[in-house]
Design a protein around this motif. Sequence first.
Motif, short mmCIF file in Angstrom:
data_model
loop_
_atom_site.label_atom_id
_atom_site.label_comp_id
_atom_site.label_asym_id
_atom_site.label_seq_id
_atom_site.Cartn_x
_atom_site.Cartn_y
_atom_site.Cartn_z
N GLU A 24 37.64 26.08 45.70
CA GLU A 24 37.31 27.44 46.13
C GLU A 24 38.40 28.44 45.78
O GLU A 24 38.11 29.62 45.52
CB GLU A 24 37.09 27.43 47.65
N ASP A 25 39.65 28.00 45.75
CA ASP A 25 40.76 28.91 45.44
C ASP A 25 41.14 28.89 43.97
O ASP A 25 42.15 29.49 43.58
CB ASP A 25 41.98 28.54 46.28
N ASP A 26 40.35 28.23 43.15
CA ASP A 26 40.61 28.16 41.70
C ASP A 26 39.32 28.56 40.99
O ASP A 26 38.50 27.72 40.64
CB ASP A 26 41.03 26.75 41.31
N PRO A 27 39.10 29.88 40.78
CA PRO A 27 37.81 30.36 40.28
C PRO A 27 37.40 29.73 38.96
O PRO A 27 36.22 29.42 38.76
CB PRO A 27 38.03 31.87 40.13
N LEU A 72 36.24 26.17 39.61
CA LEU A 72 34.95 26.20 40.30
C LEU A 72 33.84 26.57 39.33
O LEU A 72 32.77 25.92 39.31
CB LEU A 72 35.00 27.21 41.45
N ARG A 73 34.08 27.59 38.52
CA ARG A 73 33.07 27.99 37.52
C ARG A 73 32.74 26.84 36.58
O ARG A 73 31.56 26.57 36.30
CB ARG A 73 33.62 29.17 36.72
N ASP A 74 33.76 26.15 36.09
CA ASP A 74 33.53 25.11 35.10
C ASP A 74 32.83 23.89 35.70
O ASP A 74 31.93 23.31 35.08
CB ASP A 74 34.85 24.70 34.44
N GLY A 125 28.14 32.15 33.93
CA GLY A 125 29.26 31.51 33.27
C GLY A 125 30.55 32.28 33.44
O GLY A 125 31.50 32.09 32.67
N MET A 126 30.62 33.15 34.45
CA MET A 126 31.78 34.01 34.64
C MET A 126 32.30 33.92 36.07
O MET A 126 31.52 33.72 37.01
CB MET A 126 31.44 35.47 34.32
N THR A 127 33.61 34.07 36.22
CA THR A 127 34.22 34.23 37.53
C THR A 127 34.01 35.67 37.99
O THR A 127 33.56 36.54 37.23
CB THR A 127 35.72 33.94 37.49
N MET A 128 34.41 35.95 39.22
CA MET A 128 34.31 37.32 39.71
C MET A 128 35.17 38.27 38.89
O MET A 128 34.78 39.40 38.60
CB MET A 128 34.70 37.37 41.19
N GLN A 129 36.35 37.84 38.50
CA GLN A 129 37.21 38.69 37.68
C GLN A 129 36.55 38.97 36.33
O GLN A 129 36.60 40.10 35.82
CB GLN A 129 38.57 38.03 37.46
N GLU A 130 35.94 37.96 35.75
CA GLU A 130 35.27 38.15 34.46
C GLU A 130 34.05 39.06 34.59
O GLU A 130 33.75 39.85 33.70
CB GLU A 130 34.89 36.79 33.88
N LEU A 131 33.35 38.96 35.72
CA LEU A 131 32.24 39.87 35.97
C LEU A 131 32.75 41.30 36.11
O LEU A 131 32.11 42.25 35.64
CB LEU A 131 31.48 39.45 37.23
N ALA A 132 33.91 41.47 36.76
CA ALA A 132 34.49 42.80 36.88
C ALA A 132 34.88 43.35 35.51
O ALA A 132 34.68 44.54 35.22
CB ALA A 132 35.71 42.76 37.80
N ASP A 133 35.41 42.50 34.65
CA ASP A 133 35.74 42.93 33.29
C ASP A 133 34.49 43.35 32.53
O ASP A 133 34.49 44.35 31.80
CB ASP A 133 36.46 41.80 32.54
N GLU A 134 33.42 42.59 32.69
CA GLU A 134 32.14 42.93 32.04
C GLU A 134 31.62 44.27 32.55
O GLU A 134 31.13 45.10 31.77
CB GLU A 134 31.11 41.83 32.34
#
Length: 487
Positions: free
Chosen positions: A177-180, A183-185, A224-233
């Motif tokens: 849970e603390d390693d996005p 968890l994603r992978d 296929g994205m973490t929350m940070q990657e979704l924010a970047d998108e």
Amino acid sequence: MARDRESTPSAQQPLRPAQERERAAPGKVTLTQRLAPVGGAPVQRKAALGDSAPRPPVKSAWAWTNDPWMDTAHRGTQPPGLGTAPVQAKRAAGTGPVVQREGEGTVSRGGGEHVVVRGDTLWDIAQATYGHGRYWTRIRDANRGRVFRGGHLIHPGVTLTLPAIEVPILDTMRRNEDDPEALRDFAGSISDADYQAFLGALDAEEREANAQFLQLVEMMRSSGMTMQELADEQRTFLEGEAARRGESIGTYIHGQIATHGYGGGSATWWPSLTPDEQADWEERFRRVQEAVRGAATDDVRQIIEQAEAAGGGFVWAPEDCERNGAFGFTRIDHRLYVGRRWVEAAEADPTSVFANIAHEMGGHNEYGEPLHGFAIMEQVVADLPEDERDEALSGGNSLFSTYGYMETEIFAELREHTYDRDDNPTDHPSDDVGHQLERIRDAFAPRVAEALVRGLWRRVQLDDRVPEPSKELFRTNAEAIFGITLT
């Protein structure tokens, strides 16, 4: 929030989630490698140069700020703590790792080999193979004579056997849970058939305890994205929209908030009353509460009792309701703040406010936090240069009402749906669910919007308080608006 039919969309939104700050960062690393991944997708792995010992899990420090949305002194300003941290999934209060029942919801992992390269650790190899490093001892035990010092020393070029293990899905996801990225992978490596079987095997207690978490997991699996990657998108999307209009991103966000967000209204009726008239209305409010309780169905009575047990209940707030253009609203504090129109409707027919109770006191509070769309946009704004950030938030309306409110409102509408009727004094779920889905579609990058909707669908699916006709209302609207299939 249930709105008066006469009210305008300029009314202030009374919901506002708490802020999140940065979790503790892992230590400095000097070597980055890619291991054979879980399920075949690349997994980024970082290890210190020359480190061959099993690596313990990263510990996180979570900090919170209490930021009530109705603090009007901060309306339209930058929220406290904004601009500090990569966005992470916020923990739901009172939840933690939940180990699933033995034998339920597992996935097969391992069964192959791994050739050691410089910098490998058994922890990292287990993380990449099984979804979590705690299985490093299983690799050690299967490779006696090829690992040394109890598994703390392995040599480059050695081929290690990776034993086949049945990995518990829920427990492994919770441990990540603390390693996005992990968890994603891991979540993304599970086949749709295995994942559906896992969801189907969850009992009622597991569904309730993990619904918010599995909502986030669904967002990661589908995108296929973490929350940070979704924010970047999302930021890339907003920059493109701004460029098409010849605007800066800060100006574009400011315009979206001004057009689609909510701000503060004014109250004129209640202040105009004499003290005796105000006292009469307060007495009418006290009397009508008892009428509503006496007429309540089992479900509505349970919602009221649970709210009161949590320190909430009915609150007479005529000025706030008038300022907000609201029939009734909540601040996610288990209280239902009501005004003149609510009392008049309940006096005429106590059952007419059941929908509002299910919506505000039930739905919004049951949905709780996090609000993923809002978290994504907070990070987008936090990453902007200071002048652009100031421009984005310089208006009187709120970022939350423009980008975060839709999720919780949809869930609340679905809880209300059972009690909807033609003479409902507020809006109708059959109309508003589709409207809020369209707002998500229009406010977010296509892949981000779809991830939000698929995550919300999973949340709705797993919640036993949402009846099947209400789930079907969401599914049919979402599939029509987004052109997707929800399973």
